[in-house]
Design an enzyme around this catalytic site. Structure first.
Site, PDB file in Angstrom:
ATOM      1  N   SER A 147       0.827  -1.209   0.000  1.00  0.00           N
ATOM      2  CA  SER A 147       0.000   0.000   0.000  1.00  0.00           C
ATOM      3  C   SER A 147       0.862   1.260   0.000  1.00  0.00           C
ATOM      4  O   SER A 147       1.657   1.461  -0.892  1.00  0.00           O
ATOM      5  CB  SER A 147      -0.962  -0.012   1.190  1.00  0.00           C
ATOM      6  OG  SER A 147      -1.813  -1.118   1.123  1.00  0.00           O
ATOM      7  N   ASP A 182      -2.458   5.798  -4.384  1.00  0.00           N
ATOM      8  CA  ASP A 182      -1.317   5.157  -3.735  1.00  0.00           C
ATOM      9  C   ASP A 182      -0.871   3.990  -4.621  1.00  0.00           C
ATOM     10  O   ASP A 182      -1.470   3.740  -5.671  1.00  0.00           O
ATOM     11  CB  ASP A 182      -1.678   4.738  -2.311  1.00  0.00           C
ATOM     12  CG  ASP A 182      -2.775   3.686  -2.241  1.00  0.00           C
ATOM     13  OD1 ASP A 182      -3.541   3.560  -3.225  1.00  0.00           O
ATOM     14  OD2 ASP A 182      -2.884   2.982  -1.225  1.00  0.00           O
ATOM     15  N   ASP A 184      -1.229   0.802  -4.764  1.00  0.00           N
ATOM     16  CA  ASP A 184      -2.147  -0.268  -5.182  1.00  0.00           C
ATOM     17  C   ASP A 184      -3.523   0.265  -5.565  1.00  0.00           C
ATOM     18  O   ASP A 184      -4.445  -0.511  -5.816  1.00  0.00           O
ATOM     19  CB  ASP A 184      -2.263  -1.357  -4.116  1.00  0.00           C
ATOM     20  CG  ASP A 184      -2.905  -0.873  -2.826  1.00  0.00           C
ATOM     21  OD1 ASP A 184      -2.764   0.317  -2.497  1.00  0.00           O
ATOM     22  OD2 ASP A 184      -3.539  -1.685  -2.130  1.00  0.00           O
ATOM     23  N   ASP A 193      -6.059   1.832  -4.081  1.00  0.00           N
ATOM     24  CA  ASP A 193      -7.305   1.729  -3.318  1.00  0.00           C
ATOM     25  C   ASP A 193      -7.622   3.038  -2.593  1.00  0.00           C
ATOM     26  O   ASP A 193      -8.678   3.179  -1.990  1.00  0.00           O
ATOM     27  CB  ASP A 193      -7.290   0.548  -2.347  1.00  0.00           C
ATOM     28  CG  ASP A 193      -6.214   0.628  -1.278  1.00  0.00           C
ATOM     29  OD1 ASP A 193      -5.375   1.558  -1.323  1.00  0.00           O
ATOM     30  OD2 ASP A 193      -6.204  -0.240  -0.384  1.00  0.00           O
TER      31      ASP A 193
END
Length: 458
Positions: free
Chosen positions: A105, A249, A251, A253
């Site tokens: 993340s 970010d 990833d 999400d």
């Protein structure tokens, strides 16, 4: 050799590659997860989706994890470079039994992690995660014989993800197209740089200006989408005259926004804008976590809608959403959770909702933000060192028993002048101290007040 860092918790297994997280740890936890899946399906071979963000260590980690899953008799659908929400969608789309996302993340580039999903494409519940961690601790390694090895198939699920968004009855690409949006996208050299431009073009955005767009995992700035990290991107929005900027970010999400003219919009307002949009079409509750802004309650009051609070962590919000029948949820770190697509934070969903809202209102993002309540949140990290966190928080709870407090996730103290939330991080060896007030000076003073109190208890 650097200090070894590996954090195995209900939020997943993450660590610094080569200094805490390496082949041995990846094999141990992937095998334990495979053993857990075998218990869930009983009598057949589990099917697992594996995807990764753009980190340099991603391909190596993915090969190790995939081979381990095959070695314990799981079939693997290799989604390759894929956002976390795309993998979550893929699990249900492929009718798989689970999924693994290789992504740390917002952590720096040297980190990586295993984020584990169940058959619903959702993060493991706390009970499920504890079962996997117990199997890893016991050294569960259910290797199969050569004829029972799992298969591996490559499959791209991005189109499935985008199709679900385009199929929403409140998303109208033609109306978005008529606005002739020009959008800056900061892909932070990871998978968002691949996925978000595809979505935006399908939505009818006329020009996508991509910065930090090569998904090589060499992040151009610290990956958490905070204003101090985004000065180059903010200037790009201002200098190009773009209508807005979208920042994710690694990833994808989490979604942060930059308004026209180069004004950073707090991550806290991403879920608030999404709620303000959706409540114009549907009635129903909203769920967020304890560390998110009061602004969501202020907007909910305009529509007469209830807001519920859950412990920090996507799965905690998701479980509360299901419990209360929420139409939307999120977290104040830029996460938007729309059950119509899937139960997970999703920057692509958030981007579509923001663009549609602006198209429907025929407003700029700066005009929309001006209509929303504004608070200041200050986020502070305190190293755990020798601090007895549980004892310290208990003492603070006793000291502030006269205030509105919650102990479901650390300690939140709700005061008339603002609130402060103190909790141990699930992803870093730190104590998080968040405070919100009307101004940043007041919020900073709240943080300092409670840091001082913690140090006296210590």
């Amino acid at each position: 050799m650097a200090t070894k860092t590996l954090i195995a918790s209900i939020s997943g297994i993450r660590g610094i590659f080569g200094a805490g997280l390496g082949p041995e740890e990846l094999v141990r936890y992937a095998a334990a997860y495979g053993a857990w899946l075998h218990r869930q399906v009983e009598g057949r071979r589990p099917r697992v989706v594996v995807g990764r963000d753009g980190r340099v260590t991603g391909p190596v980690c993915a090969r190790i994890v995939t081979a381990t899953l095959q070695s314990v008799g799981c079939d693997v659908l290799d989604a390759g470079l894929a956002t976390t929400p795309t993998v979550e969608v893929a699990v249900t789309a492929a009718e798989a039994d689970g999924g693994i996302v290789l992504s740390a993340s917002h952590n720096p580039a040297e980190w990586n992690a295993l984020k584990l999903l169940n058959r619903h494409g959702e993060f493991l519940t706390p009970d499920e995660a504890r079962e996997v961690l117990a199997l890893a601790e016991a050294g569960a390694m259910p290797l199969v014989t050569w004829e029972a090895l799992g298969a591996c198939e490559e499959r791209d699920f991005l189109d499935e993800h985008i199709q679900r968004i385009l199929a929403l009855d409140f998303i109208d690409p033609e109306r978005i197209r008529r606005r002739q949006f020009r959008v800056v996208v900061d892909g932070i050299n990871s998978v968002g740089a691949v996925a978000l431009p595809v979505l935006l073009r399908r939505l009818g955005v006329v020009e996508v200006l991509l910065v930090n767009g090569e998904p090589n995992g060499r992040f151009a700035h610290p990956p958490e989408p905070l204003p101090e990290h985004l000065q180059e991107t903010i200037r790009a929005v201002a200098d190009t005259g773009a209508d807005l900027g979208l920042v994710v970010d690694p990833d994808a999400d989490r979604l942060a926004l930059i308004a026209d003219g180069g004004e950073y919009v707090s991550e806290e307002l991403t879920q608030v804008i999404a709620a303000d949009f959706l409540w114009r079409f549907r009635e129903g509750p909203f769920v967020t976590n304890l560390s998110s802004s009061r602004a969501i309650e202020d907007v909910a009051a305009r529509y007469g809608m209830p807001v519920y609070r859950a412990a920090v962590g996507e799965i905690n919000v998701v479980q509360k959403m299901k419990e209360v029948g929420a139409i939307l949820g999120g977290e104040g770190n830029g996460g938007v959770i729309l059950p119509d697509v899937h139960y997970g934070r999703d920057a692509l969903v958030g981007a579509a909702m923001v663009l549609q809202h602006l198209a429907n209102l025929e407003q700029s993002l700066s005009e929309l933000v001006a209509t929303l309540p504004r608070y200041a949140i200050v986020k502070h990290k305190l190293p755990l060192d020798n601090l007895d966190v549980d004892r310290a928080l208990q003492r603070l709870a006793e000291r502030y028993a006269h205030a509105r407090i919650s102990t479901i996730d650390g300690l939140k103290i709700d005061l008339d002048e603002g609130w402060v939330h103190l909790r141990k991080s699930n992803t870093e060896p730190i104590l998080r101290i968040y405070a919100e007030a009307r101004t940043s000076e007041e919020a900073t003073a709240l943080v300092q007040r409670f840091v001082d109190e913690l140090l006296t208890i210590r």
